[in-house]
Each structure stands twice: as structure tokens, then as C-alpha cells.
Write a protein that holds these residues in place. Sequence first.
Motif, PDB file in Angstrom:
ATOM      1  N   PRO A  22      -1.194   4.511  11.784  1.00 13.13           N
ATOM      2  CA  PRO A  22      -0.899   4.516  10.349  1.00 13.13           C
ATOM      3  C   PRO A  22       0.589   4.636  10.027  1.00 13.13           C
ATOM      4  CG  PRO A  22      -2.653   6.081  10.865  1.00 13.13           C
ATOM      5  CD  PRO A  22      -2.103   5.583  12.162  1.00 13.13           C
ATOM      6  N   ASP A  23       1.414   5.103  10.976  1.00  8.73           N
ATOM      7  CA  ASP A  23       2.848   5.232  10.716  1.00  8.73           C
ATOM      8  C   ASP A  23       3.597   3.924  10.965  1.00  8.73           C
ATOM      9  OD1 ASP A  23       2.675   7.883   9.953  1.00  8.73           O
ATOM     10  OD2 ASP A  23       2.834   8.593  12.024  1.00  8.73           O
ATOM     11  N   LYS A  24       2.932   2.936  11.554  1.00  6.92           N
ATOM     12  CA  LYS A  24       3.566   1.651  11.824  1.00  6.92           C
ATOM     13  C   LYS A  24       3.799   0.927  10.490  1.00  6.92           C
ATOM     14  CE  LYS A  24       3.037  -2.261  14.929  1.00  6.92           C
ATOM     15  NZ  LYS A  24       2.143  -2.889  15.906  1.00  6.92           N
ATOM     16  N   VAL A  25       4.882   0.177  10.408  1.00  7.20           N
ATOM     17  CA  VAL A  25       5.199  -0.565   9.192  1.00  7.20           C
ATOM     18  C   VAL A  25       4.100  -1.597   8.930  1.00  7.20           C
ATOM     19  CG1 VAL A  25       6.857  -2.129   8.118  1.00  7.20           C
ATOM     20  CG2 VAL A  25       7.673  -0.227   9.517  1.00  7.20           C
ATOM     21  N   ASP A  26       3.657  -1.647   7.657  1.00  6.03           N
ATOM     22  CA  ASP A  26       2.593  -2.577   7.272  1.00  6.03           C
ATOM     23  C   ASP A  26       3.099  -4.017   7.266  1.00  6.03           C
ATOM     24  OD1 ASP A  26       1.040  -0.331   6.805  1.00  6.03           O
ATOM     25  OD2 ASP A  26       1.282  -0.414   4.615  1.00  6.03           O
ATOM     26  N   TRP A  27       2.171  -4.918   7.591  1.00  2.00           N
ATOM     27  CA  TRP A  27       2.431  -6.342   7.385  1.00  2.00           C
ATOM     28  C   TRP A  27       1.975  -6.694   5.975  1.00  2.00           C
ATOM     29  CZ3 TRP A  27       4.979  -9.970  10.024  1.00  2.00           C
ATOM     30  CH2 TRP A  27       5.318  -9.698  11.342  1.00  2.00           C
ATOM     31  N   LEU A  28       2.581  -7.723   5.393  1.00  2.00           N
ATOM     32  CA  LEU A  28       2.147  -8.195   4.084  1.00  2.00           C
ATOM     33  C   LEU A  28       1.169  -9.344   4.278  1.00  2.00           C
ATOM     34  CD1 LEU A  28       5.245  -8.362   1.709  1.00  2.00           C
ATOM     35  CD2 LEU A  28       3.301  -6.817   1.603  1.00  2.00           C
ATOM     36  N   GLY A  29       0.031  -9.251   3.589  1.00  5.82           N
ATOM     37  CA  GLY A  29      -0.900 -10.369   3.505  1.00  5.82           C
ATOM     38  C   GLY A  29      -0.714 -11.015   2.141  1.00  5.82           C
TER      39      GLY A  29
END
Length: 146
Positions: free
Chosen positions: A53-60
Motif C-alpha cells: 500500500p505504500d507503493k506509488v499508485d499507477w493511474l488508470g
Amino acid sequence: MAQATTIKGGKIRVLLGDDATPIVYSAPCGLTQRSITLTKNLEEVQIPDCTDPDKVDWLGRDATSLSMSVTGEGVLASESVDTWLEAFDSIESVPVKVEWEFPAKTITWTGKMHIESVEVGANNGQRATINVSLQSDGEMVRATAP
């Protein structure tokens, strides 16, 4: 390397239709430049990594709508003035056909569009020019024919 197959500007046509059944299309005279824009509106959503959960999110991105716009400019042809003005005056959208003609195929979109704007201008002693803008009103159906 094979050379690209291209088309000239006259092979991009914008035709306005009438109220007849079947619709009869004709290209207003005078346009020397045409531009077609296909637009897809997108909505962004963040997609988290479920294992970290701490990983940077990707944008969809989700498509929310499609649109087509057409602009044209050229000389103001007396033969086309009534066509443009009647289409502009219409509260309803008008039938439109847009064609790209290549040597081996023709791509065609048909549907309804609103004449968004008609701009006419002239300098003293020079020919009058016209700029028009059309916006799709609902689906523009694409077909390809040999």
C-alpha cells in the motif's frame, strides 16, 4: 523500407446532408483547408498496489465520452452561402458525412453535427474568406470501404 501512402487535402471531404430519405450529401464549395479532430474524454482513477500500500499508485484511465469536430476554411463561395447559413440557423443538428479517401480505401463517418460557428472576413480589394466549425451531436458511425 516501404514509402508511406498519403493523401492530398482534396481527398478529405466534409459533406452536409439534406432532410430527404435517403439523405443526399453535397460538399459546400470553397473550403481549401479541412481539419478533423477525434476526442476521447478520460477520467483518471488511482490504482493501488494491493501487496504494498505504500507503493506509488499507477493511474488508470476510463473513457467517458467520444466527440468529433471539424473545422474548415477557404474562400466564401456564393454557391455555398445558403447551405452554411441554413445549417447554422437550424436548431437541430444536421446530417454530415466526413470522408478520407486513400488509394486503396475510403474511411467514412456519418452522423449529426451542429454548425457551431461561421466566420466570414475580407480585406479591402481581396476575396472574402470563410471559417466554419462543426461539433458532433451523438455517435459518428465509422465505416471503411475498399
